[in-house]
Design an enzyme around this catalytic site. Structure first.
Site, PDB file in Angstrom:
ATOM      1  N   GLU A  54      -1.366  -5.604   8.539  1.00 26.80           N
ATOM      2  CA  GLU A  54      -0.451  -5.052   9.543  1.00 26.80           C
ATOM      3  C   GLU A  54      -0.921  -5.334  10.973  1.00 26.80           C
ATOM      4  OE1 GLU A  54       0.385  -0.891   8.855  1.00 26.80           O
ATOM      5  OE2 GLU A  54       1.037  -1.273   6.793  1.00 26.80           O
ATOM      6  N   ASP A  87       0.824  -1.215   0.000  1.00 23.79           N
ATOM      7  CA  ASP A  87       0.000   0.000   0.000  1.00 23.79           C
ATOM      8  C   ASP A  87       0.860   1.268   0.000  1.00 23.79           C
ATOM      9  OD1 ASP A  87       0.811  -0.172   2.630  1.00 23.79           O
ATOM     10  OD2 ASP A  87      -1.205  -0.112   3.499  1.00 23.79           O
ATOM     11  N   SER A  88       2.205   1.107   0.023  1.00 20.08           N
ATOM     12  CA  SER A  88       3.086   2.263  -0.198  1.00 20.08           C
ATOM     13  C   SER A  88       2.825   2.873  -1.571  1.00 20.08           C
ATOM     14  CB  SER A  88       4.563   1.848  -0.085  1.00 20.08           C
ATOM     15  OG  SER A  88       4.855   0.809  -1.002  1.00 20.08           O
ATOM     16  N   ASP A 111      -1.308  -6.035  -0.242  1.00 17.61           N
ATOM     17  CA  ASP A 111      -1.658  -5.418   1.049  1.00 17.61           C
ATOM     18  C   ASP A 111      -3.157  -5.168   1.130  1.00 17.61           C
ATOM     19  OD1 ASP A 111       0.467  -5.036   2.783  1.00 17.61           O
ATOM     20  OD2 ASP A 111       1.121  -3.175   1.830  1.00 17.61           O
ATOM     21  N   GLU A 143       9.578  -4.570   9.899  1.00 17.50           N
ATOM     22  CA  GLU A 143       9.994  -3.262   9.368  1.00 17.50           C
ATOM     23  C   GLU A 143      10.610  -2.388  10.461  1.00 17.50           C
ATOM     24  OE1 GLU A 143       7.191  -1.193   6.872  1.00 17.50           O
ATOM     25  OE2 GLU A 143       8.458   0.594   6.778  1.00 17.50           O
ATOM     26  N   LYS A 197      -1.517  -9.372   2.639  1.00 14.43           N
ATOM     27  CA  LYS A 197      -0.699  -8.978   3.797  1.00 14.43           C
ATOM     28  C   LYS A 197      -1.504  -7.997   4.632  1.00 14.43           C
ATOM     29  CE  LYS A 197       3.153  -6.101   3.481  1.00 14.43           C
ATOM     30  NZ  LYS A 197       2.729  -4.917   4.244  1.00 14.43           N
TER      31      LYS A 197
END
Ligand code: KIV
Length: 258
Positions: free
Chosen positions: A115, A44-45, A83, A182, A113
């Site tokens: 978080e 999602d970056s 993501d 991260e 993915k």
């Protein structure tokens, strides 16, 4: 050979490092896949690198589906992981099933993915994996929590380190096939990596992880401001600028078309 989640586990056991880069469109996915990357992450970056947002938070599920489908069309060998955008899985397990289900059905990617690693997220992971959706975890600096954590290194105090370690254990128990670590201290990443049986993929977490991931715009030197742990292997921003300037010059001086 097509990369599977089972293959990633074998590579961890064989200590063969796993290579991961982000991708957001067909052209880059095709190149990175042909080069031999093991995983293409539709991170999602892309909200920042491809869409110009300040953070990852504004990214919609519809936009993510659009990008993930394009990446999947370009990938023949790599495992493609997508993501889940902010607030498309945290509300309830039902919401997570709907979102992850749409991602797999509408884009063809093989895994999602998400978080975090607290008990609620671990429960969501258990539910998704039980219905056959492979899940990659992501702990440490989690950009969807930027307004609480900032972009600072996480896990520096013993309490924080213990919490992150516990989150890694929760996620493994819940059934993730791999975990992104991260921006955490190298020693903490090494400890998690040696304890877990699933692979860890580091970004700013030292060389002892089972694999490494970078945001492709950082690798290519496209991002004006890079995180401290990134490495630009080429300055594509400069090269594109030069090419576009030469084109303008050629057109203005009628050197192109010849
Ligand atoms: O969105 C992303 O690019 C990511 C990587 C930083 C792991 O999650």
């Amino acid at each position: 050979m097509v990369v599977t989640t089972a293959q990633l586990l074998k590579w961890k056991q064989q200590q063969r490092p796993i290579t991961v880069l982000t991708a957001w469109d067909y052209a880059f996915a095709q190149i990175l896949d042909e080069v031999g990357l093991d995983i293409l992450l539709v991170g999602d970056s892309l909200a920042m690198t491809a869409l110009g947002h300040e953070t990852t938070l504004p990214l919609s599920l519809e936009a993510m589906l659009h990008h993930a489908a394009a990446v999947k069309r370009g990938a023949k060998r790599a495992l493609v992981v997508c993501d889940l955008p902010f607030l498309t899985y945290q509300e309830s397990e039902q919401q997570a099933i709907q979102t992850a289900g749409r991602v797999l059905k509408e884009t063809g990617v093989q895994a999602v993915k998400l978080e975090g690693g607290n008990r609620a997220i671990a429960q969501t992971v258990t539910t998704l994996t039980r219905i056959g959706i492979p899940v990659m975890g992501h702990i440490g600096l989690t950009p969807q929590s930027v307004h609480r954590l900032g972009y600072r290194q996480q896990g520096k105090t013993p309490e924080e380190a213990e919490r992150i370690y516990q989150e890694a254990m929760n996620l493994e128990e819940a059934g993730v096939f791999a975990i992104v670590l991260e921006h955490i201290p190298n020693e903490l990443a090494a400890k998690i990596t040696s304890t877990l049986s699933v692979p860890t993929i580091g970004i700013g977490a030292g060389k002892q992880c089972d694999g490494q991931v970078l945001v492709t715009s950082d690798l290519l030197g496209l991002t004006p401001k890079q995180p401290p742990f990134a490495k630009a292997y080429i300055n594509l921003r400069e090269m594109i600028t030069e090419a576009a300037e030469n084109y303008i010059d050629d057109v203005k001086h009628q050197h192109f078309p010849s």
